[in-house]
Scaffold this motif. Structure first.
Motif, PDB file in Angstrom:
ATOM      1  N   THR A 294      -3.956  -2.954  -9.146  1.00 50.49           N
ATOM      2  CA  THR A 294      -4.883  -3.005  -8.060  1.00 50.49           C
ATOM      3  C   THR A 294      -4.579  -1.955  -7.024  1.00 50.49           C
ATOM      4  OG1 THR A 294      -4.898  -5.544  -8.231  1.00 50.49           O
ATOM      5  CG2 THR A 294      -5.591  -4.379  -6.233  1.00 50.49           C
ATOM      6  N   ILE A 295      -5.516  -1.161  -6.874  1.00 40.70           N
ATOM      7  CA  ILE A 295      -5.403   0.110  -5.843  1.00 40.70           C
ATOM      8  C   ILE A 295      -5.691  -0.469  -4.448  1.00 40.70           C
ATOM      9  CG2 ILE A 295      -6.548   2.121  -4.901  1.00 40.70           C
ATOM     10  CD1 ILE A 295      -7.320   2.713  -7.649  1.00 40.70           C
ATOM     11  N   ILE A 296      -4.768  -0.562  -3.543  1.00 38.27           N
ATOM     12  CA  ILE A 296      -4.791  -1.056  -2.253  1.00 38.27           C
ATOM     13  C   ILE A 296      -4.897   0.263  -1.242  1.00 38.27           C
ATOM     14  CG2 ILE A 296      -3.703  -3.233  -2.878  1.00 38.27           C
ATOM     15  CD1 ILE A 296      -0.991  -2.223  -1.781  1.00 38.27           C
ATOM     16  N   VAL A 297      -5.216  -0.311  -0.055  1.00 35.93           N
ATOM     17  CA  VAL A 297      -4.977   0.665   1.169  1.00 35.93           C
ATOM     18  C   VAL A 297      -4.102  -0.062   2.216  1.00 35.93           C
ATOM     19  CG1 VAL A 297      -6.259   1.725   3.124  1.00 35.93           C
ATOM     20  CG2 VAL A 297      -7.550   1.555   1.112  1.00 35.93           C
ATOM     21  N   THR A 298      -2.953   0.422   2.517  1.00 34.03           N
ATOM     22  CA  THR A 298      -2.048  -0.338   2.956  1.00 34.03           C
ATOM     23  C   THR A 298      -1.402   0.506   4.207  1.00 34.03           C
ATOM     24  OG1 THR A 298       0.248  -1.223   2.692  1.00 34.03           O
ATOM     25  CG2 THR A 298      -0.243   0.751   1.532  1.00 34.03           C
ATOM     26  N   ASN A 299      -0.920  -0.254   5.261  1.00 34.12           N
ATOM     27  CA  ASN A 299       0.063   0.212   6.521  1.00 34.12           C
ATOM     28  C   ASN A 299       1.233  -0.487   6.299  1.00 34.12           C
ATOM     29  OD1 ASN A 299      -2.370   1.563   7.482  1.00 34.12           O
ATOM     30  ND2 ASN A 299      -3.156  -0.546   8.290  1.00 34.12           N
ATOM     31  N   ARG A 300       2.491   0.470   6.543  1.00 34.98           N
ATOM     32  CA  ARG A 300       3.655  -0.194   6.608  1.00 34.98           C
ATOM     33  C   ARG A 300       4.434   0.257   7.814  1.00 34.98           C
ATOM     34  NH1 ARG A 300       3.110   3.288   2.095  1.00 34.98           N
ATOM     35  NH2 ARG A 300       2.193   2.299   0.211  1.00 34.98           N
ATOM     36  N   VAL A 301       5.092  -0.538   8.484  1.00 32.72           N
ATOM     37  CA  VAL A 301       5.889  -0.120   9.540  1.00 32.72           C
ATOM     38  C   VAL A 301       7.174  -0.782   9.517  1.00 32.72           C
ATOM     39  CG1 VAL A 301       3.698  -0.032  10.930  1.00 32.72           C
ATOM     40  CG2 VAL A 301       5.039  -2.157  10.941  1.00 32.72           C
ATOM     41  N   PRO A 302       8.113  -0.186  10.216  1.00 34.25           N
ATOM     42  CA  PRO A 302       9.460  -0.799  10.280  1.00 34.25           C
ATOM     43  C   PRO A 302       9.625  -2.039  11.295  1.00 34.25           C
ATOM     44  CG  PRO A 302       9.580   1.457  11.309  1.00 34.25           C
ATOM     45  CD  PRO A 302       8.124   1.125  10.956  1.00 34.25           C
ATOM     46  N   ILE A 303      10.283  -2.842  11.109  1.00 30.39           N
ATOM     47  CA  ILE A 303      10.502  -3.985  12.274  1.00 30.39           C
ATOM     48  C   ILE A 303      12.056  -3.604  12.861  1.00 30.39           C
ATOM     49  CG2 ILE A 303      10.974  -6.559  12.577  1.00 30.39           C
ATOM     50  CD1 ILE A 303       9.673  -6.791   9.757  1.00 30.39           C
ATOM     51  N   LYS A 304      11.975  -3.602  13.899  1.00 27.08           N
ATOM     52  CA  LYS A 304      13.288  -3.106  14.785  1.00 27.08           C
ATOM     53  C   LYS A 304      13.602  -4.282  15.850  1.00 27.08           C
ATOM     54  CE  LYS A 304      12.146   1.934  14.541  1.00 27.08           C
ATOM     55  NZ  LYS A 304      12.045   3.103  15.434  1.00 27.08           N
ATOM     56  N   ASP A 305      14.925  -4.320  15.762  1.00 33.00           N
ATOM     57  CA  ASP A 305      15.536  -4.736  17.149  1.00 33.00           C
ATOM     58  C   ASP A 305      16.263  -3.873  17.961  1.00 33.00           C
ATOM     59  OD1 ASP A 305      16.771  -6.899  18.809  1.00 33.00           O
ATOM     60  OD2 ASP A 305      18.402  -7.518  17.215  1.00 33.00           O
TER      61      ASP A 305
END
Length: 535
Positions: A294-305
């Motif tokens: 499956t070809i997807i369009v994605t956003n990825r972000v780090p989760i920070k404390d």
């Protein structure tokens, strides 16, 4: 006014204080009893030991048989009384209970008072008793005195503490214990406050009700979102995934959401880049990626404390569906379909002309060209004359070509007219509405076995509104389905996504317009749309 709800910090503080006070209240009586017994035992041991020390004193053992002519015993005892604690009197007496020492020197030579001295005289025992003497009620220790040479009992020693002094010692110990208990309660209260403050800080100042609301909102949000969501912790283990993610990645037949939790993300999705985001801390936006075919369009972000990276989150959509939806929303699909239909019809006509030329039927080719030109000019004349917006005119011409392919005749109502400026009604909105409604009408008519397949169309721009009306004589809609036709995903067409009428309804609602649909099964459907031109 609503009932005031105590904060979590207040609840924890009150709870711990109550627990501390209850614990102290329960244990204090037992501790008090043990302390009082301890004071009593300590005093008994103290006066017994002092009595034994005096009885073993060589000075006492030498002076007592001689009747102590030099008052050595009284002098010894007086000095000793000044050095010991919790002792009110020391009496040394002979076997006839005659005193040789006393707190009051005038009572030396008199008999011992109390009546509890006979055990030490008759049996030579060491013991504790309680009796009333010349100084009052007292607790006293008795022990025998033996002669140095003959080892024969020659008298006894009585060391006593007044009951009044004993009670005072017990009260003093209890007061000390109560003070310590209050200090403990105060320390507990301060500790409770600090603990509750620390817990609230850990919970980011949120109350339990707020946490519950956030959890419920999170669950509802995940259910409502069509995007796939995957979150991982610092060890690349999946902590969150929704149904949409499984559906988009075509894994809903293999796994359930609960089966995915705690799995290493690369074990399930080998090409996932979330561990890379976790490592670098750099966000990635609108990236294309292939996962499980499956070809997807994605956003990825780090989760920070704070500054520390504790996880990573990805949201994504199926690229094919995004493209299809974008075409539906912007009306591009309708224009493309219209151009494709026009192109197809044009190619068919060219093939006919080419065929006639090949077989030498030049006159027939000329007649065909003239007929086609005349027919096309007639349609163009009607549309261009009445539809001043070239984009909408092109769309309708395309639908004419599409209808001709399906053996359908579109009848344009004589009241049809549309200007070039529609105020707040955009071209894209009209393309969406006209394209979807006409397409549905042609689909319904094409399913019938009627000899003449007709779709009637009217678009009329008035001073304050635009009216669109499409009538077909197709298969119609079941009465029970009329309420479902606007629901996203509902469709009667094979291979359809069921978004057409959903987009129509949303477009109309956004323009504060109205739509009316009436249908009779196997007879046809009428769709009427009214759009106000003022916002």
């Amino acid at each position: 006014m609503g009932k005031k709800i105590l904060s979590l910090q207040t609840k924890i503080t009150i709870l711990i204080i109550i627990v501390v006070f209850i614990s102290i209240s329960i244990t204090l009586p037992f501790i008090t009893k043990r302390v009082m017994e301890s004071v009593q035992n300590r005093l008994e041991i103290n006066i017994t030991n002092i009595a034994k020390i005096i009885a073993e004193s060589p000075a006492i053992r030498e002076a007592l048989p001689r009747k102590d002519p030099n008052s050595i015993i009284q002098s010894y005892v007086s000095k000793l009384l000044k050095t010991v604690e919790n002792v009110n009197f020391i009496v040394v007496a002979d076997m006839n209970s005659i005193r040789y020492s006393h707190l009051n020197p005038e009572r030396i030579g008199q008999k011992f008072v109390g009546g509890d001295q006979y055990r030490v005289i008759q049996k030579g025992e060491t013991y504790i008793s309680e009796a009333t003497g010349t100084l009052g009620r007292s607790m006293r220790a008795f022990t025998p005195v033996y002669d140095l040479e003959s080892n024969r009992q020659i008298g006894f020693v009585s060391v006593g503490t007044l009951i009044e002094s004993i009670e005072e010692a017990k009260k003093k110990s209890i007061r000390t214990l109560i003070i310590l208990a209050y200090i403990g309660a105060l320390v507990g209260a301060v500790g409770a406050f600090l603990l509750s403050k620390n817990i609230k800080k850990t919970l980011m100042g949120l109350e339990p009700e707020e946490i519950i609301n956030l959890y419920n909102e999170k669950v509802s949000m995940l259910d409502a979102i069509h995007e796939g969501i995957i979150a991982i912790d610092g060890n690349s283990r999946i902590t969150l995934i929704n149904d949409s993610a499984l559906n988009i990645l075509q894994m809903n037949d293999k796994y359930e959401m609960k089966d995915m939790i705690e799995k290493v993300v690369t074990d399930v999705f080998p090409t996932s880049r979330l561990p890379n985001v976790l490592k670098t801390g750099a966000a990635e936006y609108d990236k294309e990626q292939r996962i499980n075919d499956t070809i997807i369009v994605t956003n990825r972000v780090p989760i920070k404390d704070g500054e520390r990276i504790v996880g990573a989150l990805a949201t994504f959509r199926d690229k094919t569906k995004i493209t299809r939806l974008a075409e539906e929303v912007t009306g591009v699909k309708q224009i493309v379909d219209a151009l494709r239909a026009n192109n197809h019809e044009f190619l068919n006509k060219l093939h006919v002309i080419l065929g006639l030329l090949h077989i030498g039927e030049i006159e027939q080719a000329k007649k065909y060209i003239l007929n086609v030109t005349e027919s096309q000019q007639k349609i163009l004349s009607i549309i261009i004359k009445r539809i001043k917006d070239p984009t909408i005119a092109g769309l309708i011409l395309g639908k004419f070509s599409r209808a001709k392919e399906l053996g359908i005749r579109i009848q344009v109502h004589e009241d049809t007219k549309l200007g070039a400026d529609h105020k707040n009604i955009s071209k894209n909105a009209l393309i969406t509405l006209i394209g979807n409604i006409l397409e549905n009408a042609m689909e319904a008519v094409s399913k019938t076995n009627k000899d003449e397949k007709i779709v009637k169309f009217r678009i009329e721009e008035l001073e304050d509104k635009i009216e669109i009306e499409v009538e077909d004589f197709g298969v119609g809609i079941k009465e029970k389905d009329l309420e479902k036709i606007y629901k996203r995903g509902f469709t009667t067409k094979v291979g359809s996504e069921g978004v057409g009428l959903d987009l129509v309804k949303r477009t109309i609602d956004n323009l504060n317009g109205k739509i009316f649909v009436s249908s009779v099964l196997n007879k046809g459907t009428v769709v009427k749309i009214t759009l106000p031109k003022e916002a």
